[in-house]
Design an enzyme around this catalytic site. Structure first.
Site, PDB file in Angstrom:
ATOM      1  N   GLY A  44       0.785  -1.236   0.000  1.00 44.18           N
ATOM      2  CA  GLY A  44       0.000   0.000   0.000  1.00 44.18           C
ATOM      3  C   GLY A  44       0.813   1.281   0.000  1.00 44.18           C
ATOM      4  CD  GLU A  99       2.592   0.393   7.017  1.00 42.15           C
ATOM      5  OE1 GLU A  99       2.020   0.655   5.945  1.00 42.15           O
ATOM      6  OE2 GLU A  99       2.559  -0.734   7.544  1.00 42.15           O
ATOM      7  CG  ASP A 100      -0.672   1.938   3.231  1.00 45.18           C
ATOM      8  OD1 ASP A 100      -0.176   1.398   4.243  1.00 45.18           O
ATOM      9  OD2 ASP A 100      -1.408   1.323   2.449  1.00 45.18           O
ATOM     10  CG  ASP A 103      -6.971  -0.510  11.021  1.00 42.42           C
ATOM     11  OD1 ASP A 103      -7.680   0.147  11.776  1.00 42.42           O
ATOM     12  OD2 ASP A 103      -7.424  -1.442  10.322  1.00 42.42           O
ATOM     13  CG  PHE A 152     -12.572  -0.368   4.036  1.00 39.29           C
ATOM     14  CD1 PHE A 152     -12.142  -1.382   4.869  1.00 39.29           C
ATOM     15  CD2 PHE A 152     -12.039  -0.292   2.744  1.00 39.29           C
ATOM     16  CE1 PHE A 152     -11.205  -2.315   4.431  1.00 39.29           C
ATOM     17  CE2 PHE A 152     -11.101  -1.217   2.300  1.00 39.29           C
ATOM     18  CZ  PHE A 152     -10.686  -2.234   3.145  1.00 39.29           C
ATOM     19  NE  ARG A 165      -2.627  -3.097  -3.815  1.00 40.47           N
ATOM     20  CZ  ARG A 165      -2.556  -3.306  -2.497  1.00 40.47           C
ATOM     21  NH1 ARG A 165      -2.426  -2.287  -1.693  1.00 40.47           N
ATOM     22  NH2 ARG A 165      -2.608  -4.525  -2.000  1.00 40.47           N
TER      23      ARG A 165
HETATM   24  C1  PRP Z   1      -2.133  -2.375   5.718  1.00 43.18           C
HETATM   25  C2  PRP Z   1      -1.194  -1.204   5.929  1.00 43.18           C
HETATM   26  C3  PRP Z   1      -0.405  -1.616   7.130  1.00 43.18           C
HETATM   27  C4  PRP Z   1      -1.381  -2.448   7.913  1.00 43.18           C
HETATM   28  C5  PRP Z   1      -1.956  -1.599   8.988  1.00 43.18           C
HETATM   29  O1  PRP Z   1      -1.496  -3.330   4.940  1.00 43.18           O
HETATM   30  O2  PRP Z   1      -0.373  -0.980   4.810  1.00 43.18           O
HETATM   31  O3  PRP Z   1       0.733  -2.365   6.787  1.00 43.18           O
HETATM   32  O4  PRP Z   1      -2.414  -2.858   7.028  1.00 43.18           O
HETATM   33  O5  PRP Z   1      -2.836  -2.336   9.773  1.00 43.18           O
HETATM   34  P1  PRP Z   1      -2.620  -2.564  11.328  1.00 43.18           P
HETATM   35  O6  PRP Z   1      -2.253  -1.230  11.935  1.00 43.18           O
HETATM   36  O7  PRP Z   1      -3.982  -3.023  11.783  1.00 43.18           O
HETATM   37  O8  PRP Z   1      -1.577  -3.587  11.520  1.00 43.18           O
HETATM   38  P2  PRP Z   1      -2.260  -4.580   4.284  1.00 43.18           P
HETATM   39  O9  PRP Z   1      -2.148  -5.757   5.184  1.00 43.18           O
HETATM   40  O10 PRP Z   1      -3.643  -4.150   3.886  1.00 43.18           O
HETATM   41  O11 PRP Z   1      -1.373  -4.894   3.015  1.00 43.18           O
HETATM   42  P3  PRP Z   1      -1.142  -4.025   1.670  1.00 43.18           P
HETATM   43  O12 PRP Z   1      -0.382  -2.791   2.072  1.00 43.18           O
HETATM   44  O13 PRP Z   1      -0.335  -4.926   0.794  1.00 43.18           O
HETATM   45  O14 PRP Z   1      -2.492  -3.689   1.079  1.00 43.18           O
END
Ligand code: PRP
Length: 176
Positions: A44, A99-100, A103, A152, A165
Site C-alpha cells: 500500500g 506506511e500508508d 489501523d 474503509f 489502488r
Molecule cells: C495495511 C497497511 C499496514 C497495515 C496496517 O497493509 O499498509 O501495513 O495494514 O494495519 P494494522 O495497523 O492493523 O496492523 P495490508 O495488510 O492491507 O497490506 P497491503 O499494504 O499490501 O495492502
C-alpha cells in the site's frame, strides 16, 4: 450479496500532495546533514513512498519489506510473518519506516521491534494516514499526514481485495 462502491472522496490528490510537501520539508529539516534509509512496507505504501522521497532533500536510499498477518486469528495476536525482508543491513543507519495507514497498530508494533533489534542508528515512522480510534497497541507515528475517522478507505495505494489502488484520490468505500 452486498456490493462495494466508491462512496465519496475523503482526501483529494491536491490535498495529499500539499501535505506530502510539508512532510518532506519537516523530514528534511530533522535529518539535515544525515543520510536516510526509507523502509517501505509493501504494497500500500508504494505510491506514498514515490511521492514523499521526491520531497526530501537529504540523500535517501530505499528498501522494501512485505509482511502479512497469520490469518484472522492473528489480527488480535499481532503475529506477523515476513514475506520479504530488507536487502540491506540497517545497522548504524538512520531509518524511517514508510506506511500508508496505521489501523490496529499491530503491523508497525511488530516491525518496530523487529527492526530495532537490528541496531539502527535511529528508527522513526511516517504514515500517510492514521486511524487512532482503531488502535489496539500503543504506537504513535513520528510523522503523520492525516488522522482519519474509522471508515474503509481505498485509493492512492490502498486496496480492497487488491482493487482500487490506482485511484488518485483517497476515497471511502461504501456498501449497497
Ligand atoms: C495495511 C497497511 C499496514 C497495515 C496496517 O497493509 O499498509 O501495513 O495494514 O494495519 P494494522 O495497523 O492493523 O496492523 P495490508 O495488510 O492491507 O497490506 P497491503 O499494504 O499490501 O495492502
Amino acid at each position: 450479496m452486498s456490493q462495494k462502491y466508491v462512496e465519496k472522496v475523503l482526501l483529494t490528490r491536491e490535498e495529499i500532495q500539499k501535505r506530502i510537501t510539508e512532510l518532506g520539508a519537516e523530514i528534511s529539516r530533522d535529518y539535515a546533514g544525515q543520510d536516510l534509509l526509507l523502509i517501505c512496507v509493501l504494497k500500500g505504501a508504494v505510491i506514498f513512498l514515490a511521492d514523499l522521497m521526491r520531497q526530501i532533500s537529504v540523500p535517501v536510499e530505499i528498501d522494501f519489506m512485505a509482511v502479512s498477518s497469520y490469518g484472522a486469528a492473528t489480527v488480535s495476536s499481532g503475529v506477523v510473518r515476513i514475506l520479504k525482508d530488507l536487502d540491506v543491513s540497517i545497522e548504524n543507519r538512520h531509518c524511517l519506516i514508510v506506511e500508508d495507514i496505521i489501523d490496529t497498530g499491530l503491523t508497525l508494533k511488530y516491525l518496530e521491534e523487529n527492526l530495532n533489534s537490528r541496531q539502527p542508528a535511529s528508527l522513526k515512522i511516517v504514515t500517510l494516514l492514521d486511524k487512532p480510534e482503531r488502535r489496539q497497541v500503543e504506537i504513535a507515528p513520528d510523522y503523520c499526514g492525516f488522522q482519519i475517522p474509522d471508515e474503509f478507505v481505498v485509493g492512492y495505494g490502498l486496496d480492497f481485495d487488491e482493487k482500487y489502488r490506482s485511484l488518485p484520490d483517497i476515497c471511502v468505500l461504501g456498501e449497497k
